[in-house]
Design an enzyme around this catalytic site. Structure first.
Site, PDB file in Angstrom:
ATOM      1  N   GLY A 197     -21.072  41.006 -13.992  1.00 26.71           N
ATOM      2  CA  GLY A 197     -21.577  40.493 -12.804  1.00 26.71           C
ATOM      3  C   GLY A 197     -22.989  40.251 -12.588  1.00 26.71           C
ATOM      4  O   GLY A 197     -23.690  39.119 -12.098  1.00 26.71           O
ATOM      5  N   ASP A 198     -23.752  40.890 -13.487  1.00 26.51           N
ATOM      6  CA  ASP A 198     -25.106  40.844 -13.642  1.00 26.51           C
ATOM      7  C   ASP A 198     -25.573  39.484 -14.340  1.00 26.51           C
ATOM      8  O   ASP A 198     -26.718  39.030 -14.253  1.00 26.51           O
ATOM      9  CB  ASP A 198     -25.865  41.937 -14.227  1.00 26.51           C
ATOM     10  CG  ASP A 198     -26.023  43.268 -13.517  1.00 26.51           C
ATOM     11  OD1 ASP A 198     -26.423  42.891 -12.139  1.00 26.51           O
ATOM     12  OD2 ASP A 198     -25.581  44.353 -13.776  1.00 26.51           O
ATOM     13  N   ASN A 199     -24.661  38.896 -15.043  1.00 26.73           N
ATOM     14  CA  ASN A 199     -24.947  37.519 -15.510  1.00 26.73           C
ATOM     15  C   ASN A 199     -25.281  36.556 -14.224  1.00 26.73           C
ATOM     16  O   ASN A 199     -25.872  35.517 -14.708  1.00 26.73           O
ATOM     17  CB  ASN A 199     -23.583  37.000 -16.394  1.00 26.73           C
ATOM     18  CG  ASN A 199     -23.428  37.871 -17.730  1.00 26.73           C
ATOM     19  OD1 ASN A 199     -24.381  38.474 -17.987  1.00 26.73           O
ATOM     20  ND2 ASN A 199     -22.233  37.817 -18.103  1.00 26.73           N
ATOM     21  N   ARG A 203      -1.656  38.829 -23.800  1.00 26.46           N
ATOM     22  CA  ARG A 203      -1.961  37.782 -22.538  1.00 26.46           C
ATOM     23  C   ARG A 203      -1.455  37.957 -21.286  1.00 26.46           C
ATOM     24  O   ARG A 203      -0.438  38.546 -21.108  1.00 26.46           O
ATOM     25  CB  ARG A 203      -1.773  36.435 -23.115  1.00 26.46           C
ATOM     26  CG  ARG A 203      -2.513  36.166 -24.305  1.00 26.46           C
ATOM     27  CD  ARG A 203      -3.587  35.550 -24.184  1.00 26.46           C
ATOM     28  NE  ARG A 203      -4.582  35.391 -25.485  1.00 26.46           N
ATOM     29  CZ  ARG A 203      -5.466  34.354 -25.643  1.00 26.46           C
ATOM     30  NH1 ARG A 203      -5.575  33.646 -24.459  1.00 26.46           N
ATOM     31  NH2 ARG A 203      -6.149  33.952 -26.533  1.00 26.46           N
ATOM     32  N   TYR A 243       4.280  31.132 -29.424  1.00 28.72           N
ATOM     33  CA  TYR A 243       3.360  31.790 -28.808  1.00 28.72           C
ATOM     34  C   TYR A 243       2.022  30.987 -28.294  1.00 28.72           C
ATOM     35  O   TYR A 243       1.711  30.095 -29.012  1.00 28.72           O
ATOM     36  CB  TYR A 243       2.854  32.819 -29.672  1.00 28.72           C
ATOM     37  CG  TYR A 243       1.908  34.128 -29.190  1.00 28.72           C
ATOM     38  CD1 TYR A 243       2.577  35.243 -28.542  1.00 28.72           C
ATOM     39  CD2 TYR A 243       0.345  34.028 -28.815  1.00 28.72           C
ATOM     40  CE1 TYR A 243       2.050  36.192 -28.074  1.00 28.72           C
ATOM     41  CE2 TYR A 243      -0.173  34.919 -28.061  1.00 28.72           C
ATOM     42  CZ  TYR A 243       0.685  35.879 -27.774  1.00 28.72           C
ATOM     43  OH  TYR A 243      -0.240  36.894 -27.054  1.00 28.72           O
ATOM     44  N   GLY A 244       1.604  31.255 -27.065  1.00 28.97           N
ATOM     45  CA  GLY A 244       0.343  30.614 -26.555  1.00 28.97           C
ATOM     46  C   GLY A 244       0.292  29.267 -26.845  1.00 28.97           C
ATOM     47  O   GLY A 244       1.070  28.315 -26.676  1.00 28.97           O
ATOM     48  N   GLY A 245      -1.184  28.922 -27.371  1.00 29.99           N
ATOM     49  CA  GLY A 245      -1.570  27.397 -27.683  1.00 29.99           C
ATOM     50  C   GLY A 245      -0.572  27.027 -28.710  1.00 29.99           C
ATOM     51  O   GLY A 245      -0.610  25.736 -28.668  1.00 29.99           O
ATOM     52  N   GLY A 261     -15.435  36.456 -23.298  1.00 26.16           N
ATOM     53  CA  GLY A 261     -15.490  36.923 -21.824  1.00 26.16           C
ATOM     54  C   GLY A 261     -15.558  35.553 -21.040  1.00 26.16           C
ATOM     55  O   GLY A 261     -16.228  35.688 -20.186  1.00 26.16           O
ATOM     56  N   LYS A 262     -15.166  34.716 -21.451  1.00 26.62           N
ATOM     57  CA  LYS A 262     -15.333  33.455 -20.769  1.00 26.62           C
ATOM     58  C   LYS A 262     -14.535  33.568 -19.466  1.00 26.62           C
ATOM     59  O   LYS A 262     -14.967  33.178 -18.327  1.00 26.62           O
ATOM     60  CB  LYS A 262     -14.303  32.068 -21.506  1.00 26.62           C
ATOM     61  CG  LYS A 262     -15.195  30.707 -21.303  1.00 26.62           C
ATOM     62  CD  LYS A 262     -14.691  30.029 -22.677  1.00 26.62           C
ATOM     63  CE  LYS A 262     -13.901  28.727 -22.077  1.00 26.62           C
ATOM     64  NZ  LYS A 262     -13.088  28.248 -23.022  1.00 26.62           N
TER      65      LYS A 262
END
Ligand code: OXD
Ligand code: MN
Length: 609
Positions: free
Chosen positions: A518-520, A393, A221-223, A275-276
Site C-alpha cells: 500500500g505504501d507504494n 493460480r 495450464y494457464g497461458g 507483485g503486479k
C-alpha cells in the site's frame, strides 16, 4: 449450434476432421453451461467443489506435476522470415511447423469433446477489441475462459453481424476472428480411463503472426491453454499493433484519485511475479486514504493502448478476470484480490483445507494443521515442500473486485498519464526515477530486468533482461518492437511520463529498504505530481529523482536517511549495470533503434561525468 459465419464454420469443420473428437459443443457462455461443465469436471475428478458456504460456486483443480507453468522453451513464433522473429524468440518455419504439428493434432481429441469457444478480448464495442475462437478438448479451459474473457453467444452473434454487414464498430479485423487451436494431446482409446489432468510431455505453443493463428499442443495450464491471454492478447496482438500503430503491452492499468477529486490513470509493466496484481489493486495507507487518495483497478496484466483522437494514449484491459499467482496473496498483501475470489472462482494447484476451502503459503501467518497439498497428498506444516505450487493460480472475475474502476469496460478506454517500469532488483535500482524524455524512457524499458522467479520454468537465476516485461510475449523482433515505442512517441501529442520503480531493494544485511504494498501509493503520488508538473525533482545521471521534501512519508516510519538509502546511486554498481545491459542490447543487433543506442551512449557519458 453452428454459425452463419462461413469461414468459421469451415474452420471448425476442418479442425473436427483433423482432431477427430467424439463430439463438438459450441460454447454459449451461459450460467447453465458453467453449471454443467463444472459439475462434469467434478464428476471426472478434475475439480473438487469447495465448501459452498465458505466459497460458493468455486472449485479446485490439481494439474499434472509436469504441467504447471508457461513453457517458454516450447513457445514458437513462426514468421515467414526468420529475421522477423528476432533473437529473443524461438523461430520455426510456419509451413514446417504445421507439417510437424498436423500428425500430432491428428486424432488428438479422440474420445473427447471439442468445445468451440468464441471469445472477445476487450469490450465488445471497442474498435480495438479482437475476436478469437478457441477450439479445445479441455472443459477446464472453457470455464477458465468464461472468467477471463467474454465468451459464447454474444461474441458469436457480433462476429456474424459484422461479417453480414449489419454492424460496424470500426474494429480492425472487422468480421474476422483469430483461430486458436488447442489440445491437451491425450486422445482416449475406446474404454481407456481418463486421468484427472490429461496432457502430453511433448508441448508446442505455436504462433503464426502473418496468418494470425495459434496452435497449442500438449499443455492444459494457464497461458499455454487459455489462448486469449498471452498468445492472443500479447504475442499475436503485438504484431497487429505494430502493423497498425498501437501497442499491446504486459501492463496493469490503475486509476488514482487525488484529494481534489482528480482522477488519472497509470499503466505499469513488471515481469511475472513482481507483485503486479498487488500494485494493480493496492490499498493506500490510512494517512493517504484519510486525505482522499483512492486507487481503482482497470487491469492487472495486459493493456492495449492507442493514440486517441484527443491527443493522448488511451488504454483498455482486454481481459475480464484475474489469473493471479496465489502464493503470497493474502488480506495483508492484497485484500482486493482476496475479495475478488470469494465466490465463482477457480483455484489451481493450491492446498485444500479439511473444511473444503483453499490455503496457500502466505495466505495466513499460520498454516492449517492439515491440508491436502497440490499433488493430492496429506500435508502438515512439518511436511517437506510447500502445500501449493509456487505458480499456483486463482482465476476470478474482475467484476468481483471491490476496487474495480467504473470505466473498466469503457470501449473508448482511459487516458494514460504515466507509465511505470520495474523489476525485482536487490541492488542498484533506486525506488523511483523519471526518464528525461520519451526516448530515454523507451531505453530504460528496453534494459529493465528482474531477478528470476517461478512463473517461468527452465531459467537460470540472475537478472533477466526483460524489455518492457515483454520478453516472452513479443510476437516479433524485439528491435522492431522497440522501434514501435519510438514511433508511438512521434504520434501522440501528450505522451505519458515514464518512470522506473523498484520496490525490492535490500540493504547489505538483506533487509528490504522499502515497505512496498500500500505504501507504494506514496511513490504513485510523486509520479502523478511529476507527470502533471506540480513538483520539481533532482536531476541525476539516471534521470529525475524526488526531493525528500516532496516525498510523502507522513505516518510512515521512514526517515530522510532511509529515503537516501533506497534512492542511493552507486556509480560502481551502475558501471556494472551498464555492462550487463550491453550484453542484452548486443543480442538485438542491427534492429536496435538508433534512439535507444543514443540514450545508452548518453547514459555512459553521464556516468563517467
Ligand atoms: C502471467 C505471467 O501469468 O506473466 O501473467 O506469467
Ligand atoms: Mn503476466
Amino acid at each position: 449450434m453452428s454459425t452463419t459465419h462461413e469461414p468459421l464454420k469451415q474452420w471448425v469443420e476442418e479442425m473436427t476432421q483433423l482432431c477427430q473428437p467424439d463430439n463438438v459443443v459450441w460454447s454459449d457462455g451461459s450460467q447453465n453451461e458453467w453449471d454443467t461443465l463444472t459439475q462434469l469436471l467434478c464428476d471426472k475428478g478434475v475439480f473438487t467443489r469447495l465448501n459452498e458456504e465458505k466459497r460458493p460456486n468455486s472449485f479446485l483443480a490439481r494439474s499434472a506435476p509436469s504441467d504447471v507453468a508457461r513453457v517458454e522453451d516450447r513457445t514458437y513464433i513462426c514468421s515467414e522470415d526468420e529475421a522477423d522473429c528476432g533473437p529473443t524468440n524461438n523461430w520455426y518455419d510456419p509451413a514446417a511447423m504445421k507439417e510437424l504439428l498436423k500428425p500430432k493434432f491428428k486424432g488428438s481429441m479422440k474420445g473427447r469433446t471439442m468445445y468451440v469457444i468464441p471469445f472477445c478480448m476487450g469490450p465488445l464495442d471497442s474498435p480495438l477489441a479482437k475476436i478469437g475462437v478457441e477450439v479445445t478438448d479441455s472443459a477446464y479451459v472453457v470455464v477458465n475462459m468464461r472468467i477471463m474473457a467474454k465468451i459464447g453467444a454474444p461474441v458469436l452473434s457480433r462476429l456474424e453481424d459484422e461479417a453480414a454487414g449489419k454492424v460496424d464498430f470500426g474494429r480492425d479485423g472487422h468480421g474476422t476472428f483469430v483461430p486458436c487451436l488447442h489440445t491437451v494431446g491425450a486422445p482416449l482409446e475406446p474404454g481407456q480411463e481418463d486421468v484427472s489432468w490429461p496432457c502430453n510431455e511433448d508441448k508446442y505453443i505455436s504462433h503464426f503472426p502473418e496468418t494470425q493463428e495459434i496452435w497449442s499442443y500438449g499443455s492444459g495450464y494457464g497461458g499455454n491453454a487459455l489462448l486469449g491471454k498471452k498468445c492472443l492478447a500479447l504475442r499475436i496482438a503485438s504484431t497487429i499493433a505494430k502493423k497498425n500503430g498501437w501497442m499491446a503491452e504486459h501492463m496493469l492499468i490503475l486509476g488514482i484519485e487525488n484529494p481534489e477529486g482528480e482522477k488519472r490513470y497509470i499503466s505499469a509493466a513488471f515481469p511475472s511475479a513482481c507483485g503486479k496484481t498487488n500494485l494493480a489493486m493496492l490499498v493506500p495507507p490510512k494517512e493517504l486514504t484519510d486525505k482522499g487518495w483512492k486507487v481503482t483497478t482497470i487491469g492487472d496484466d495486459i493493456a492495449w493502448l492507442w493514440p486517441h483522437a484527443d491527443g493522448t494514449l488511451h488504454a483498455i484491459n482486454p481481459e475480464c478476470g484475474w489469473f493471479g499467482v496465489a502464493p503470497g496473496t493474502s488480506y495483508e498483501t492484497n485484500p482486493n484480490a482476496m475479495d475478488s475470489m470469494l465466490e465463482n472462482a477457480i483455484f489451481t494447484n493450491v492446498g485444500l483445507t479439511d473444511d473444503g476451502d483453499v490455503w496457500w503459503e502466505g495466505m495466513t501467518d499460520e498454516a492449517p494443521a492439515h491440508l491436502i497439498d497440490w499433488k493430492g497428498n496429506d500435508w502438515t506444516p512439518e511436511s517437506e515442500g510447500p502445500s501449493s505450487h509456487p505458480n499456483a493460480r486463482f482465476t476470478a472475475p474482475a467484476s468481483q473486485c471491490p476496487c474495480i474502476d467504473p470505466e473498466w469496460t469503457n470501449p473508448d478506454g482511459v487516458s494514460i498519464d504515466a507509465f511505470l517500469f520495474g523489476g525485482r532488483r536487490e541492488s542498484t535500482m533506486p525506488l523511483v526515477f523519471q526518464s528525461k524524455s520519451w526516448e530515454h524512457g523507451a531505453f530504460i524499458g528496453s534494459v529493465m530486468g528482474s531477478e528470476v522467479t517461478a512463473a517461468a520454468i527452465g531459467l537460470k537465476p540472475g537478472v533477466r533482461r526483460d524489455p518492457m516485461a515483454m520478453l516472452p510475449f513479443i510476437g516479433y523482433h524485439v528491435g522492431d518492437y522497440l522501434q514501435n515505442w519510438i514511433d508511438i512517441g512521434n504520434k501522440v501529442e501528450k505522451l505519458p511520463a515514464i518512470f522506473n520503480t523498484n520496490w525490492f531493494r535490500k540493504d547489505a544485511d538483506g533487509k528490504w529498504l522499502w515497505p512496498g504494498f500500500g505504501d507504494n501509493t506514496r511513490v504513485l503520488e510523486w509520479v502523478l505530481r511529476r507527470a502533471t508538473g506540480e513538483v520539481g525533482g533532482k536531476e541525476t545521471f539516471i534521470g529525475t529523482v524526488p526531493n525528500w521534501e516532496d516525498f510523502n512519508a507522513e505516518g510512515l516510519d521512514f526517515s530522510e536517511e532511509d529515503f537516501n538509502k533506497v534512492m542511493d546511486l552507486d556509480k560502481e554498481e551502475w558501471a556494472e549495470e551498464i555492462a550487463t545491459q550491453q550484453e542484452f542490447l548486443d543480442k538485438i543487433g542491427d534492429k536496435l533503434p538508433a534512439e535507444i543506442a543514443q540514450e545508452r551512449a548518453a547514459l555512459i557519458e553521464r556516468v563517467k561525468g
